[in-house]
Design a protein around this motif. Structure first.
Motif, PDB file in Angstrom:
ATOM      1  N   HIS A 134       8.888 -22.767   4.987  1.00  0.00           N
ATOM      2  CA  HIS A 134      10.006 -21.847   4.825  1.00  0.00           C
ATOM      3  C   HIS A 134       9.644 -20.531   5.499  1.00  0.00           C
ATOM      4  O   HIS A 134       8.469 -20.219   5.715  1.00  0.00           O
ATOM      5  N   THR A 135      10.647 -19.752   5.819  1.00  0.00           N
ATOM      6  CA  THR A 135      10.450 -18.468   6.481  1.00  0.00           C
ATOM      7  C   THR A 135      11.220 -17.398   5.735  1.00  0.00           C
ATOM      8  O   THR A 135      12.418 -17.550   5.480  1.00  0.00           O
ATOM      9  N   LEU A 136      10.533 -16.318   5.382  1.00  0.00           N
ATOM     10  CA  LEU A 136      11.184 -15.233   4.667  1.00  0.00           C
ATOM     11  C   LEU A 136      11.962 -14.348   5.640  1.00  0.00           C
ATOM     12  O   LEU A 136      11.428 -13.912   6.664  1.00  0.00           O
ATOM     13  N   VAL A 137      13.237 -14.094   5.309  1.00  0.00           N
ATOM     14  CA  VAL A 137      14.110 -13.283   6.161  1.00  0.00           C
ATOM     15  C   VAL A 137      14.697 -12.146   5.323  1.00  0.00           C
ATOM     16  O   VAL A 137      15.491 -12.397   4.421  1.00  0.00           O
ATOM     17  N   PRO A 138      14.317 -10.895   5.595  1.00  0.00           N
ATOM     18  CA  PRO A 138      14.906  -9.787   4.834  1.00  0.00           C
ATOM     19  C   PRO A 138      16.417  -9.743   5.012  1.00  0.00           C
ATOM     20  O   PRO A 138      16.942  -9.997   6.102  1.00  0.00           O
TER      21      PRO A 138
END
Length: 444
Positions: free
Chosen positions: A142-146
């Motif tokens: 998964h990739t954290l996206v603000p």
């Protein structure tokens, strides 16, 4: 053919400008069957994923890292990211339920759970499990996206390998899942979108694909995504495709361009932008991380990094191939070796990457000239003396002057590079680091 000369079993060798600083082996309750995976950083701590759970290390003194917490919570592969006091873990393995006491559920027709777990790490010595979110086909990474507002963040969930025998992973699976997380109410986290990135089905490949050969892997989802939030861009490594996306609308990413390379790529694995977002490095995981591909028979263009320039403007931007990079240190047939997880070093005016190569070790290399990449330094171990400790380094990331490496079998390593080309990076300090969430650093 004679065996290549190289380090003895478990011997650590380095280029003159790099050194091995410290190692912390796995400890109970995670030591039995441990596999070290990804790393996130917060407040002088490294949070390292493990197929058995995760470990939090205090690295304020990089020469003497200390374990703060070991959390037993099985679920491959426990890919990690962190935001404020929240820790996110990917689970891409069917479990009997979402708890840390769950058991493997091998029958995909029976009820099972896989997806993302959320922990509160406001007290790093006592992480607290607060929420799970189930996603289609689980969460390999998964990739954290603000978000546009600080009240929430997004997770772009990559998953693949659908099958008619899996109740929650039916084909076609040409999508990613997007989880929206209210920062102050993480128990309200939920899937808010499942955008289809490949309405045409993506690269068709070969239904009987072989990951040990290029060109056969059909696109059935994504393996990993790197985002550059300040530039509203994302690069997706999606099995048979490399993808460039506009993420201005966080819940509706839009594909700008897509590339394939059936001659060279076996499995599009991960991506890294240059600092000015004019280039993308895509890695190819030939052999799935389990094969010996760093040898003359495979050559320098397979199981390598592909460097692409981004040309044009707006929706007309295109990915244009420039060159390959692969380590030149020949490995034995007992050493799995292929391009894997890495990140950009914060060196003004340069595009320099640190990267894991499994048992090929950790390499630092320069792709400022995208047509002529060059290696700067390396650290590697010889073949594992104990086969159960084999596998090599999964992730190598630069954080506040040191390189931290998660080794599948050996545990947690601290490395250092001292070179006039990379030394400017030592002046850059950051509190939180998620390697797949790239931040812009100022040119000085």
């Amino acid at each position: 053919m004679a065996e290549p000369s190289g380090p003895a079993p478990d011997e650590i060798v380095t280029s003159p400008n790099m050194k091995h600083v410290a190692n912390v082996p796995f400890q109970e309750p995670l030591a039995d069957g441990a596999v070290g995976t990804d790393i996130a950083f917060k407040n002088g701590h490294a949070i390292v994923g493990n197929y058995n759970g995760f470990t939090i290390y205090n690295i304020k003194n990089p020469k003497k890292p200390k374990i703060v917490a070991n959390v037993l919570c099985p679920g491959a592969q426990n890919d990690v990211s962190v935001y404020k006091n929240l820790l996110f873990l990917s689970v891409d393995a069917r479990r009997s339920d979402d708890s840390c006491n769950s058991e493997p559920q091998n029958d995909g027709t029976k009820p099972y759970w896989e997806g993302v777990r959320i922990f509160d790490i406001s007290d790093m010595r006592n992480p607290r499990y607060v929420k799970s979110v189930e996603t289609k086909c689980g969460s390999h990474t998964h990739t954290l996206v603000p978000g546009k507002f600080k009240s929430h963040v997004y997770l772009y969930v990559s998953s693949y390998a659908p099958s008619e025998s899996l109740s929650n992973c039916q084909p076609p699976h040409d999508l990613i899942s997007i989880i929206k997380v209210p920062v102050h109410k993480p128990t309200k986290a939920e899937v808010v979108a499942t955008p289809v990135l490949f309405p045409d089905g993506g690269f068709p490949g070969d239904p009987e694909w072989d990951i040990n050969k290029p060109g056969g892997v059909p696109t059935e989802g994504c393996h990993d995504i790197t985002v550059y939030p300040s530039k509203n861009l994302a690069a997706g490594a999606c099995m048979g495709d490399g993808v460039l996306m506009d993420i201005t609308d966080r819940e509706n990413p839009k594909v700008i361009d897509r590339v394939t390379d059936a001659e060279h790529f076996a499995f599009w694995h991960s991506a890294t932008f240059s600092n000015d977002a004019s280039k993308v490095v895509f890695t190819d995981e030939l052999g799935g991380g389990g094969a010996a591909t760093c040898n003359p028979e495979i050559g320098p263009e397979l199981g390598a990094d592909g460097i692409y320039d981004i040309v044009g403007k707006g929706d007309e931007r295109k990915l244009v191939f420039r060159s390959f990079f692969k380590i030149d240190r020949e490995q034995t047939d007992e050493e799995n070796c292929v391009a894997h997880n890495g990140m950009l070093l914060p060196v003004p005016g340069k595009d320099i990457m640190v990267q894991s190569w499994y048992m090929g070790g950790t390499a630092v290399w320069d792709f400022t000239d995208s047509s002529n990449p060059k290696q700067i330094g390396y650290v590697e171990r010889g073949p594992a003396a104990n086969p159960e400790e084999g596998g090599g380094t999964w992730s190598s990331y630069y954080y506040n002057g040191y390189i931290y490496s998660s080794d599948l079998g050996k545990g947690f390593d601290v490395l250092r590079i001292d070179d006039k080309i990379t030394d400017p990076a030592k002046k850059v300090r950051t509190n939180v680091l998620n390697a797949q969430t790239q931040e812009h650093y100022r040119e000085r």
